[in-house]
Design an enzyme around this catalytic site. Sequence first.
Site, PDB file in Angstrom:
ATOM      1  N   ALA A 184       0.807  -1.223   0.175  1.00 49.61           N
ATOM      2  CA  ALA A 184       0.027  -0.012  -0.153  1.00 49.61           C
ATOM      3  C   ALA A 184       0.972   1.220  -0.018  1.00 49.61           C
ATOM      4  CB  ALA A 184      -0.947   0.070   1.323  1.00 49.61           C
ATOM      5  N   GLU A 236       3.490  -5.781   7.302  1.00 45.72           N
ATOM      6  CA  GLU A 236       2.601  -4.824   8.033  1.00 45.72           C
ATOM      7  C   GLU A 236       2.923  -4.602   9.503  1.00 45.72           C
ATOM      8  OE1 GLU A 236       1.862  -6.924   5.750  1.00 45.72           O
ATOM      9  OE2 GLU A 236       0.371  -6.187   4.118  1.00 45.72           O
TER      10      GLU A 236
HETATM   11  N1  3HC Z   1       4.541   3.564   0.325  1.00 44.06           N
HETATM   12  C1  3HC Z   1       4.930   4.615  -0.201  1.00 44.06           C
HETATM   13  N2  3HC Z   1       6.232   4.936  -0.442  1.00 44.06           N
HETATM   14  C2  3HC Z   1       7.170   3.899  -0.141  1.00 44.06           C
HETATM   15  C3  3HC Z   1       6.752   2.564   0.102  1.00 44.06           C
HETATM   16  C4  3HC Z   1       5.494   2.490   0.346  1.00 44.06           C
HETATM   17  N3  3HC Z   1       4.863   1.353   0.536  1.00 44.06           N
HETATM   18  N4  3HC Z   1       7.807   1.894   0.220  1.00 44.06           N
HETATM   19  C5  3HC Z   1       8.878   2.520  -0.123  1.00 44.06           C
HETATM   20  N5  3HC Z   1       8.444   3.896  -0.303  1.00 44.06           N
HETATM   21  C6  3HC Z   1       9.407   4.923  -0.764  1.00 44.06           C
HETATM   22  C7  3HC Z   1      10.377   5.382   0.373  1.00 44.06           C
HETATM   23  O1  3HC Z   1       9.819   6.129   1.261  1.00 44.06           O
HETATM   24  C8  3HC Z   1      11.576   5.721  -0.445  1.00 44.06           C
HETATM   25  O2  3HC Z   1      10.930   7.248  -0.709  1.00 44.06           O
HETATM   26  P1  3HC Z   1      12.354   8.280  -0.715  1.00 44.06           P
HETATM   27  O3  3HC Z   1      12.995   7.962  -1.857  1.00 44.06           O
HETATM   28  O4  3HC Z   1      11.562   9.713  -1.091  1.00 44.06           O
HETATM   29  O5  3HC Z   1      13.014   8.291   0.487  1.00 44.06           O
HETATM   30  C9  3HC Z   1      11.339   5.063  -1.716  1.00 44.06           C
HETATM   31  O6  3HC Z   1      10.100   4.625  -1.833  1.00 44.06           O
HETATM   32  C10 3HC Z   1      12.480   4.040  -1.782  1.00 44.06           C
HETATM   33  O7  3HC Z   1      12.278   3.328  -0.682  1.00 44.06           O
HETATM   34  P2  3HC Z   1      13.930   2.619  -0.007  1.00 44.06           P
HETATM   35  O8  3HC Z   1      14.582   3.906   0.213  1.00 44.06           O
HETATM   36  O9  3HC Z   1      13.271   1.782   1.149  1.00 44.06           O
HETATM   37  O10 3HC Z   1      14.095   1.643  -1.178  1.00 44.06           O
HETATM   38  P3  3HC Z   1      15.001   0.221  -1.064  1.00 44.06           P
HETATM   39  O11 3HC Z   1      15.348  -0.271  -2.470  1.00 44.06           O
HETATM   40  O12 3HC Z   1      16.096   0.243  -0.043  1.00 44.06           O
HETATM   41  O13 3HC Z   1      13.959  -0.889  -0.710  1.00 44.06           O
HETATM   42  C11 3HC Z   1      11.450  -1.980  -0.434  1.00 44.06           C
HETATM   43  C12 3HC Z   1      12.673  -1.084  -1.376  1.00 44.06           C
HETATM   44  C13 3HC Z   1      12.410  -3.213   0.035  1.00 44.06           C
HETATM   45  C14 3HC Z   1      10.326  -2.238  -1.331  1.00 44.06           C
HETATM   46  C15 3HC Z   1      11.301  -1.062   0.743  1.00 44.06           C
HETATM   47  O14 3HC Z   1      10.973   0.345   0.263  1.00 44.06           O
HETATM   48  C16 3HC Z   1      10.208  -1.465   1.829  1.00 44.06           C
HETATM   49  O15 3HC Z   1      10.516  -2.148   2.389  1.00 44.06           O
HETATM   50  N6  3HC Z   1       9.080  -0.647   1.541  1.00 44.06           N
HETATM   51  C17 3HC Z   1       7.911  -0.860   2.371  1.00 44.06           C
HETATM   52  C18 3HC Z   1       7.409  -2.077   2.217  1.00 44.06           C
HETATM   53  C19 3HC Z   1       6.188  -2.402   3.182  1.00 44.06           C
HETATM   54  O16 3HC Z   1       6.103  -2.005   4.493  1.00 44.06           O
HETATM   55  N7  3HC Z   1       4.945  -2.635   2.587  1.00 44.06           N
HETATM   56  C20 3HC Z   1       3.938  -2.618   3.316  1.00 44.06           C
HETATM   57  C21 3HC Z   1       2.966  -1.638   3.245  1.00 44.06           C
HETATM   58  S1  3HC Z   1       1.493  -1.474   4.321  1.00 44.06           S
HETATM   59  C22 3HC Z   1       0.477  -2.507   3.215  1.00 44.06           C
HETATM   60  O17 3HC Z   1       0.778  -2.807   2.320  1.00 44.06           O
HETATM   61  C23 3HC Z   1      -0.981  -2.562   3.680  1.00 44.06           C
HETATM   62  C24 3HC Z   1      -1.708  -3.563   3.006  1.00 44.06           C
HETATM   63  O18 3HC Z   1      -1.762  -4.900   3.792  1.00 44.06           O
HETATM   64  C25 3HC Z   1      -3.190  -3.156   3.030  1.00 44.06           C
END
Ligand code: 3HC
Length: 698
Positions: free
Chosen positions: A70, A132
């Site tokens: 998300a 999450e």
């Molecule tokens: N939403 C919005 N922005 C996000 C995002 C997300 N889910 N995931 C990453 N970003 C943004 C980061 O803030 C960063 O922004 P910036 O460049 O402005 O600082 C950019 O994307 C790049 O992220 P990283 O620096 O972390 O990039 P990496 O290559 O090191 O890692 C990744 C990539 C492994 C995908 C890592 O970003 C990550 O772990 N992301 C979050 C994953 C996550 O927690 N997903 C669950 C979300 S909650 C959900 O899905 C609810 C659902 O069940 C309904």
Amino acid sequence: MAQQEPVTSNPVTSTVEDGVAIVRIANPPVNALSAAVRGGLVRAVEAADADSSVRAIVVTAEGRTFIAGADITEFGKPPVPPTLPDAIASVEATSKPVVAAINGAALGGGLEVALGCHARVATPSAKLGLPEVKLGILPGAGGTQRLPRLIGAVPALKLMTSGDPISAKEAQSLGILDEVAEDALAAAKALALRLAGGARPAAASAATNLGDRDAFEAAAGAMAKKGAENPSIAACIDAVRAAFDKPFDEGMAIERAHFIRLRDDPRSKALRHVFFAERAAARIPGLPKGTQPRPVARAAVIGGGTMGGGIAMSFANAGIPVTLIETSEENLQRGLERVAGNYATSVKRGSLTEEARGKRMGLIEGKVGLEAAAGADVVVEAVFEEMGLKKEIFGKLQGIAKPGAVLATNTSYLDVDEIAASTSRPGDVLGMHFFSPANVMKLLEVVRGRETAPDALATAVEVGRKLAKVPVVSGVCYGFIGNRMLARRTAQADRLLIEGAMPEEVDAALNAFGFRMGPFAMTDLAGLDIGWRIRQASGKKSPVADALVEAGRLGQKTKRGYYDYAGDGRTGVPDPEVRAVIERVSAEQGVTRRAIPPEEILERLLYPMINEGARILEEGIAARAGDIDTVWLNGYGWPAGTGGPMFHADSLGLPRIVARLRDFAQASGDESLRPAALLVRLAEEGGSFAALDEKAAA
Ligand code: 3HC
Ligand code: NAI
């Protein structure tokens, strides 16, 4: 006419190849499921379903990830339809088979989208997970309902409560993936066409692989116990249990209710702040555009003691060859043996393979004499905390180290500018302040000196990231960001003892707040002799601590410190002898002891730290309040659920903190407790540290 909004292209496009509609998501940087992506996905899939030239559908994404989940930035805003659960329901409901081609990380909602498809193919390097819980929520788009039905309730619950991603290979063996293939898109297309020829496979929502109920309850019981303080774990268990007890739609409703409740809880807000603060910390303010880090192929660490050994391990763990330098063969052997011992323990515990151990030890070369630093692109000095010695070493290094090598000091407190002035190349000098144990702790304070060259700074931050650390840039001051704030807490902890509290009360107040260890338990672990030596050198006094050291109570290593460790050597119990020492010091200082309530203890420990944090911001030592939070979360065990000291200050309300600090200053006569000008200004303006950071980012 001026454009209000940038024209954005549709993040979801569709092309038809050989009768297969390829639906592509392109929403850089990580293809998060924004409203535009959700809407585009539904439209593309429904159009393909209605298109008679299409026999099957593949959903894939562009760039280095599949879908990272998300869009977390949307969580605080009013919802825009379609919701993610609805979008995924549309995918699952098509009459034609839909196959996910997972080209990179499929996390959270990203994995949930894949679970809504009828089959899944991934590249070998893809990572799959439900992170999450790390954001204080639970999977909220069917993950708690589809995954258990697809692969069994126990493995599904494990995946969602750990939050850690797994490899494509593991995902295949669990039954999440149908295939793993280098060219996932081609394989997904072929699979989609095969499926179009036969009966469409059952949707995950209709799968019946939940497994044994008793086994689930046993696993759930163990996880509930381990994660008792984590509301996300309890919610995951409740939602997965519904997969046994209720039809799919009712399970979805239960999941949704938990999701919304947790998402709107302050704990999840704090954890989201932590996520973004850590990423923001990696952006160095004020670097000239286009500054490139210098290449780093080899490192050297000077000093093979407690820190040097751990720092060398960090390099080796990241695959960077490193030379560990000592003053004598004997010291060198001692240092290398400690490193070998640490790795051996990891192998024994099963966290490291024998092969990896061999590889890492092979990357660490021991040498006597500074000349061995000649081949390194980054040199980290970790010798005794003595200015004279450090200056001598940096003076010699100027002639030894390669031109362009970054010269870093791991000093805890010393003036990096003074160290830099001892070389003819101060532009190469900066601080790389690791935390003990250096091979474990995530925080790396990168200390920017007055003369530090921009590309040297960028190199240190980049190296930090390669070492899997969380780098935070600090300016030069006594103790940098973390230890400077810690000193305020330590002073108050000492003062509380004299005014009437006992070590166990002070520690308990911080434990209740969420710190694993209070200041006195922590000091016992580190050893009281460390602070004593620092005080000896600086002429400072700490009456209780000094008396304990003089009584031979150095902490766990002597089985006696602020607590008594006569039992198992690790569990401290209050000791009447310590009580007597404290009461004696109170009497000597003419203090009438009083009972201090836990709430006051906590305020006395935290607010002066926040105050120092405000000064650190005021002086530009830290660029963002979020950087200060990142330091405390990764280096000092600040409980993540409260977001770090500055985020916590915002949550409490700054006027309250200002008022309490004024009370403390008044009562104690200690002027350092007066609220910082920045804190007062923000409190008066109705501002916050978060708003200040936002303004700085804009
Ligand atoms: N939403 C919005 N922005 C996000 C995002 C997300 N889910 N995931 C990453 N970003 C943004 C980061 O803030 C960063 O922004 P910036 O460049 O402005 O600082 C950019 O994307 C790049 O992220 P990283 O620096 O972390 O990039 P990496 O290559 O090191 O890692 C990744 C990539 C492994 C995908 C890592 O970003 C990550 O772990 N992301 C979050 C994953 C996550 O927690 N997903 C669950 C979300 S909650 C959900 O899905 C609810 C659902 O069940 C309904
Ligand atoms: P230590 O005393 O364990 O190790 C220092 C090592 O440096 C010794 O093995 C010594 O033989 C070696 N050494 C001394 N002079 C040398 C020289 N000229 N060339 C090569 N090696 C030399 O000290 P520790 O705890 O590892 O601390 C090192 C530095 O790291 C200090 O500046 C300290 O303030 C800092 N630091 C310490 C932390 C800790 O928790 N111990 C945390 C963060 C920083």
